[in-house]
Design a protein around this motif. Structure first.
Motif, PDB file in Angstrom:
ATOM      1  N   UNK A 235      29.081  49.352  32.508  1.00  0.00           N
ATOM      2  CA  UNK A 235      27.997  48.402  32.272  1.00  0.00           C
ATOM      3  C   UNK A 235      26.883  48.583  33.282  1.00  0.00           C
ATOM      4  N   UNK A 236      26.036  47.591  33.407  1.00  0.00           N
ATOM      5  CA  UNK A 236      24.916  47.659  34.343  1.00  0.00           C
ATOM      6  C   UNK A 236      25.394  47.271  35.745  1.00  0.00           C
ATOM      7  N   UNK A 237      24.639  47.661  36.787  1.00  0.00           N
ATOM      8  CA  UNK A 237      25.021  47.269  38.150  1.00  0.00           C
ATOM      9  C   UNK A 237      25.182  45.755  38.316  1.00  0.00           C
ATOM     10  N   UNK A 238      24.298  44.979  37.700  1.00  0.00           N
ATOM     11  CA  UNK A 238      24.352  43.531  37.905  1.00  0.00           C
ATOM     12  C   UNK A 238      25.490  42.873  37.122  1.00  0.00           C
ATOM     13  N   UNK A 239      26.055  43.612  36.169  1.00  0.00           N
ATOM     14  CA  UNK A 239      27.242  43.114  35.476  1.00  0.00           C
ATOM     15  C   UNK A 239      28.513  43.413  36.266  1.00  0.00           C
ATOM     16  N   UNK A 240      28.545  44.565  36.946  1.00  0.00           N
ATOM     17  CA  UNK A 240      29.807  45.056  37.501  1.00  0.00           C
ATOM     18  C   UNK A 240      29.892  45.043  39.022  1.00  0.00           C
ATOM     19  N   UNK A 241      28.759  45.060  39.702  1.00  0.00           N
ATOM     20  CA  UNK A 241      28.817  45.079  41.168  1.00  0.00           C
ATOM     21  C   UNK A 241      28.765  43.636  41.659  1.00  0.00           C
ATOM     22  N   UNK A 242      29.935  43.012  41.680  1.00  0.00           N
ATOM     23  CA  UNK A 242      30.033  41.636  42.167  1.00  0.00           C
ATOM     24  C   UNK A 242      31.358  41.449  42.890  1.00  0.00           C
ATOM     25  N   UNK A 243      31.495  40.313  43.524  1.00  0.00           N
ATOM     26  CA  UNK A 243      32.655  40.063  44.390  1.00  0.00           C
ATOM     27  C   UNK A 243      33.972  40.204  43.641  1.00  0.00           C
ATOM     28  N   UNK A 244      34.090  39.605  42.481  1.00  0.00           N
ATOM     29  CA  UNK A 244      35.352  39.608  41.741  1.00  0.00           C
ATOM     30  C   UNK A 244      35.743  41.012  41.292  1.00  0.00           C
ATOM     31  N   UNK A 245      34.827  41.708  40.651  1.00  0.00           N
ATOM     32  CA  UNK A 245      35.164  43.013  40.075  1.00  0.00           C
ATOM     33  C   UNK A 245      35.411  44.055  41.160  1.00  0.00           C
ATOM     34  N   UNK A 246      34.609  44.052  42.202  1.00  0.00           N
ATOM     35  CA  UNK A 246      34.790  45.042  43.270  1.00  0.00           C
ATOM     36  C   UNK A 246      36.074  44.770  44.054  1.00  0.00           C
ATOM     37  N   UNK A 247      36.405  43.517  44.268  1.00  0.00           N
ATOM     38  CA  UNK A 247      37.670  43.182  44.937  1.00  0.00           C
ATOM     39  C   UNK A 247      38.856  43.708  44.142  1.00  0.00           C
ATOM     40  N   UNK A 248      38.816  43.559  42.819  1.00  0.00           N
ATOM     41  CA  UNK A 248      39.900  44.053  41.967  1.00  0.00           C
ATOM     42  C   UNK A 248      39.926  45.578  41.929  1.00  0.00           C
ATOM     43  N   UNK A 249      38.758  46.211  41.914  1.00  0.00           N
ATOM     44  CA  UNK A 249      38.695  47.674  41.842  1.00  0.00           C
ATOM     45  C   UNK A 249      39.326  48.317  43.066  1.00  0.00           C
ATOM     46  N   UNK A 250      39.040  47.758  44.246  1.00  0.00           N
ATOM     47  CA  UNK A 250      39.516  48.365  45.488  1.00  0.00           C
ATOM     48  C   UNK A 250      40.749  47.664  46.065  1.00  0.00           C
ATOM     49  N   UNK A 251      41.282  46.672  45.344  1.00  0.00           N
ATOM     50  CA  UNK A 251      42.487  45.954  45.785  1.00  0.00           C
ATOM     51  C   UNK A 251      42.329  45.379  47.189  1.00  0.00           C
ATOM     52  N   UNK A 252      41.176  44.745  47.415  1.00  0.00           N
ATOM     53  CA  UNK A 252      40.913  44.127  48.701  1.00  0.00           C
ATOM     54  C   UNK A 252      39.932  42.986  48.491  1.00  0.00           C
ATOM     55  N   UNK A 253      40.094  41.933  49.284  1.00  0.00           N
ATOM     56  CA  UNK A 253      39.212  40.775  49.128  1.00  0.00           C
ATOM     57  C   UNK A 253      37.918  40.999  49.902  1.00  0.00           C
ATOM     58  N   UNK A 254      36.819  41.162  49.167  1.00  0.00           N
ATOM     59  CA  UNK A 254      35.526  41.371  49.801  1.00  0.00           C
ATOM     60  C   UNK A 254      34.480  40.484  49.141  1.00  0.00           C
ATOM     61  N   UNK A 255      33.396  40.289  49.844  1.00  0.00           N
ATOM     62  CA  UNK A 255      32.235  39.619  49.277  1.00  0.00           C
ATOM     63  C   UNK A 255      31.143  40.662  49.080  1.00  0.00           C
ATOM     64  N   UNK A 256      30.561  40.705  47.885  1.00  0.00           N
ATOM     65  CA  UNK A 256      29.516  41.683  47.569  1.00  0.00           C
ATOM     66  C   UNK A 256      28.156  41.013  47.688  1.00  0.00           C
ATOM     67  N   UNK A 257      27.254  41.684  48.386  1.00  0.00           N
ATOM     68  CA  UNK A 257      25.917  41.153  48.628  1.00  0.00           C
ATOM     69  C   UNK A 257      24.888  42.161  48.131  1.00  0.00           C
TER      70      UNK A 257
END
Length: 270
Positions: A235-257
């Protein structure tokens, strides 16, 4: 670089039911995806997820398993000459840096984009048109002061710029980059980012791999997430580059800014 505005809905690569094995290990599973003109595509995922393997299908250094239900087409052809590919697509893979012997200078590295061989003997056989093109690239990529230096003596940023110049000697409309920003310091990262954005402004389509959010190009308009050899989202960056999806992708709890088209992530406390 030619204007691709009329081609923005045309596929240049098509994957259907693609599986790839390396040393009897399955590294890509059930890949079904199309790449279109007009897209700047980020392939994002953890180390070992199959990102680079997906790119190597494009330059034919890796081949998928052929079945009655699978197909892989480049420019609408299942069989295409490697030199025809290179005239349409430029490639940068990190292992290229290790393939260049000590003693080979920067000019010969760039000129090898025409011959495929890192050797001054072949540089002397260049046509006048090819020499003009190389000299223009040397100027555009700010390599004038080091053009006669030995390639292996250069910084990572200088090597990267030289290899991208090599990749675009045929003025391709597509540029494929495998981890282009890895191991670069802040200044080299910014210079390379600026130069790649200039190519995008000249209607070159970029497809690149990273696992680092800070390396996302601001003009990226499509993101493909890959994990354990499978495409898990597109999808688009603004659909997929967010805290929930990136945390699940890398198996780590992060906040995306995100700020003005640039991204970063910070760890969250459990």
């Amino acid at each position: 670089m030619s204007d691709l505005s009329q081609k923005d809905v045309i596929n240049w690569a098509s994957f259907k039911n693609i599986n790839v094995y390396i040393n009897e290990k399955k590294v890509l599973s059930d890949i079904n995806i199309n790449f279109h003109y007009g897209e700047n595509i980020l392939i994002l995922g953890p180390n070992g997820s199959g990102k680079s393997t997906l790119l190597k299908l494009l330059n034919r250094s890796i081949y998928p398993i052929a079945t009655n239900h699978s197909s892989f087409k480049l420019f609408n052809k299942e069989n295409i000459n490697i030199w025809d590919i290179r005239k349409k697509v430029g490639f940068l893979f990190r292992e290229m840096e290790q393939r260049i012997d000590n003693g080979v200078n920067l000019y010969d590295v760039i000129s090898s984009g025409f011959s495929g061989i890192f050797n001054s003997r072949y540089s002397s056989l260049l046509s006048e048109r090819e020499k003009v093109k190389i000299n223009n690239l040397i100027k555009e990529w700010e390599l004038n002061n080091i053009i006669n230096n030995e390639f292996q003596s250069l910084s990572d940023g200088q090597k990267r710029r030289a290899l991208i110049a090599r990749a675009i000697v045929y003025e391709p409309n597509i540029l494929v980059l495998d981890e282009p920003f890895s191991n670069l310091d802040i200044k080299s990262n910014l210079i390379l980012n600026h130069n790649i954005n200039k190519l995008i402004n000249q209607s070159v389509n970029i497809i690149y791999v990273t696992h680092n959010l800070e390396c996302i190009l601001p003009k990226t308009n499509r993101v493909i997430l890959i994990k354990e050899g499978k495409i898990i989202n597109d999808g688009s960056p603004y659909e997929l580059i967010n805290t929930k999806i990136i945390s699940e992708l890398f198996d780590i709890q992060v906040k995306v800014i995100e700020q003005e088209g640039y991204w970063r992530m910070v760890p969250l406390n459990n």
